[in-house]
Design a protein around this motif. Structure first.
Motif, PDB file in Angstrom:
ATOM      1  N   THR A  52     -14.319  53.241  18.634  1.00 26.99           N
ATOM      2  CA  THR A  52     -13.633  52.400  19.626  1.00 26.99           C
ATOM      3  C   THR A  52     -14.635  51.855  20.640  1.00 26.99           C
ATOM      4  N   HIS A  53     -15.616  52.720  21.002  1.00 25.00           N
ATOM      5  CA  HIS A  53     -16.722  52.302  21.866  1.00 25.00           C
ATOM      6  C   HIS A  53     -17.812  53.366  21.787  1.00 25.00           C
ATOM      7  N   LEU A  54     -18.889  53.192  22.534  1.00 24.46           N
ATOM      8  CA  LEU A  54     -20.067  54.046  22.340  1.00 24.46           C
ATOM      9  C   LEU A  54     -20.254  55.093  23.442  1.00 24.46           C
ATOM     10  N   HIS A  55     -19.238  55.363  24.236  1.00 21.80           N
ATOM     11  CA  HIS A  55     -19.318  56.501  25.156  1.00 21.80           C
ATOM     12  C   HIS A  55     -19.453  57.774  24.326  1.00 21.80           C
ATOM     13  N   ALA A  56     -20.214  58.744  24.880  1.00 14.63           N
ATOM     14  CA  ALA A  56     -20.664  59.887  24.077  1.00 14.63           C
ATOM     15  C   ALA A  56     -19.535  60.731  23.498  1.00 14.63           C
ATOM     16  N   ASP A  57     -18.393  60.794  24.169  1.00 14.44           N
ATOM     17  CA  ASP A  57     -17.289  61.612  23.648  1.00 14.44           C
ATOM     18  C   ASP A  57     -16.545  60.917  22.510  1.00 14.44           C
ATOM     19  N   HIS A  58     -16.897  59.675  22.225  1.00 10.69           N
ATOM     20  CA  HIS A  58     -16.232  58.927  21.155  1.00 10.69           C
ATOM     21  C   HIS A  58     -17.105  58.735  19.922  1.00 10.69           C
ATOM     22  N   CYS A  59     -18.420  58.696  20.124  1.00 14.50           N
ATOM     23  CA  CYS A  59     -19.293  58.351  18.987  1.00 14.50           C
ATOM     24  C   CYS A  59     -20.293  59.440  18.625  1.00 14.50           C
ATOM     25  N   GLY A 119     -11.994  46.082  30.180  1.00 13.53           N
ATOM     26  CA  GLY A 119     -11.936  46.727  31.484  1.00 13.53           C
ATOM     27  C   GLY A 119     -12.611  48.091  31.521  1.00 13.53           C
ATOM     28  N   HIS A 120     -12.303  48.952  30.540  1.00  7.67           N
ATOM     29  CA  HIS A 120     -12.918  50.288  30.505  1.00  7.67           C
ATOM     30  C   HIS A 120     -14.412  50.157  30.279  1.00  7.67           C
ATOM     31  N   THR A 121     -14.772  49.391  29.273  1.00  5.57           N
ATOM     32  CA  THR A 121     -16.154  49.020  28.969  1.00  5.57           C
ATOM     33  C   THR A 121     -16.042  47.782  28.084  1.00  5.57           C
ATOM     34  N   GLY A 166      -6.739  55.075  22.801  1.00  8.70           N
ATOM     35  CA  GLY A 166      -8.124  55.375  23.185  1.00  8.70           C
ATOM     36  C   GLY A 166      -8.305  55.513  24.689  1.00  8.70           C
ATOM     37  N   ASP A 167      -9.345  54.908  25.203  1.00  7.53           N
ATOM     38  CA  ASP A 167      -9.616  54.986  26.639  1.00  7.53           C
ATOM     39  C   ASP A 167      -8.936  53.876  27.442  1.00  7.53           C
ATOM     40  N   LEU A 168      -8.094  53.068  26.807  1.00  2.00           N
ATOM     41  CA  LEU A 168      -7.300  52.107  27.582  1.00  2.00           C
ATOM     42  C   LEU A 168      -6.129  52.848  28.250  1.00  2.00           C
TER      43      LEU A 168
END
Ligand SMILES: [Zn+2]
Length: 281
Positions: free
Chosen positions: A101-108, A185-187, A206-208
């Motif tokens: 979904t994105h590259l923040h460490a808890d996701h990838c 908005g989140h990233t 996700g983080d939305l």
């Protein structure tokens, strides 16, 4: 299409940071915290089997960083990434697509592991194409002070080096029955999967909208890069989700896996909260 949801692990994060400008007196009524104001979040991954693809959505933190890093993250419980997949009949080589979904460490983070020699990195899912939005990729490799702790080079550059990176440029269908919304908005370039399953439409928020408690428009994480955009994007999604009876699937909610929606005097809120198993049974 076959769907499976599992929790890789729980981790802890500051409750205030997760609820932004909302006072603790309000958020603590709906999401409990410990004596240090930390709240538990899950890391639910969705596995989607469709048209010959086995797609894994997000991969959790992984295990590449040192003890100090993980002391801060405070992992507990969950099934583990590889163990959770194995329990559902998948070995790492069976995964054809990793959708980040994105590259923040808890996701990838779980998508890249240390090689046996310890010094180098390799794909956890050796046969998979790794999908990241072009916008997020360009943003993450440039990095910035606000997200520097979240964009870790060991999670990102080995994907490119492997030659397995697919940069997603647009919203729309990526696999049959599997499309994505692009959010900023989140990233910038956060991809939100929208999945048609039997007669239903599921959104992996996700983080939305990380938890049910984040449904109110201004209940947002202070991690968001542009909070007004998050509000707009949530509003757009919630209006559509209410009108078309979507089911929301939460990645981070310790208490609830899914909900549907209703309009209330206060705005769009959860109607019924239920387990994912009730959707697929
Ligand atoms: Zn994030």
């Amino acid at each position: 299409m076959k769907l499976q949801l599992f929790n890789i692990a729980n981790f802890k994060v500051d409750g205030g940071a997760m609820f932004g400008v909302v006072p603790k007196a309000l958020w603590s009524r709906v999401y409990s915290s410990d004596e240090n104001n930390l709240i538990n979040l899950t890391l639910r991954s969705l596995v989607v089997e469709t048209a010959g693809h086995v797609i894994l959505i997000d991969t959790g933190w992984g295990d590449k960083q040192d003890e100090k890093f993980f002391r801060h993250v405070k992992l507990s419980g969950g099934e583990g990434l590889i163990e959770g997949l194995r329990k559902r009949g998948y070995e790492p080589r069976h995964i054809t697509d990793v959708f980040l979904t994105h590259l923040h460490a808890d996701h990838c983070g779980g998508g890249i592991k240390r090689k046996d020699d310890g010094d180098n990195y390799e794909l956890t899912f050796p046969k998979a194409t790794y999908h990241v939005s072009l916008t997020q990729w360009e943003w993450a490799i440039k990095n910035n002070p606000r997200e520097a702790d979240s964009f870790l080079k060991e999670n990102i550059f080995p994907i490119e080096k492997s030659g397995h990176l697919n940069l997603v440029e647009e919203e729309g269908e990526l696999f049959p029955g599997f499309s994505l919304n692009m959010c900023y908005g989140h990233t910038p370039g956060l991809m939100i999967p929208v999945i048609k399953y039997r007669e239903k439409t599921l959104v992996y928020t996700g983080d939305l909208i990380p938890t049910v408690a984040h449904l109110p428009l201004i209940w947002n994480m202070s991690y968001d890069i542009e909070s007004l955009k998050t509000i707009e994007e949530k509003q757009r999604l919630l209006i559509k989700a209410l009108a078309e009876s979507y089911i929301l699937v939460f990645q981070h909610d310790e208490f609830f896996e899914c909900c549907n929606l209703e309009m209330t005097a206060k705005g769009i809120r959860a109607k019924d909260k239920f387990d994912f198993s009730s959707i697929i049974s």
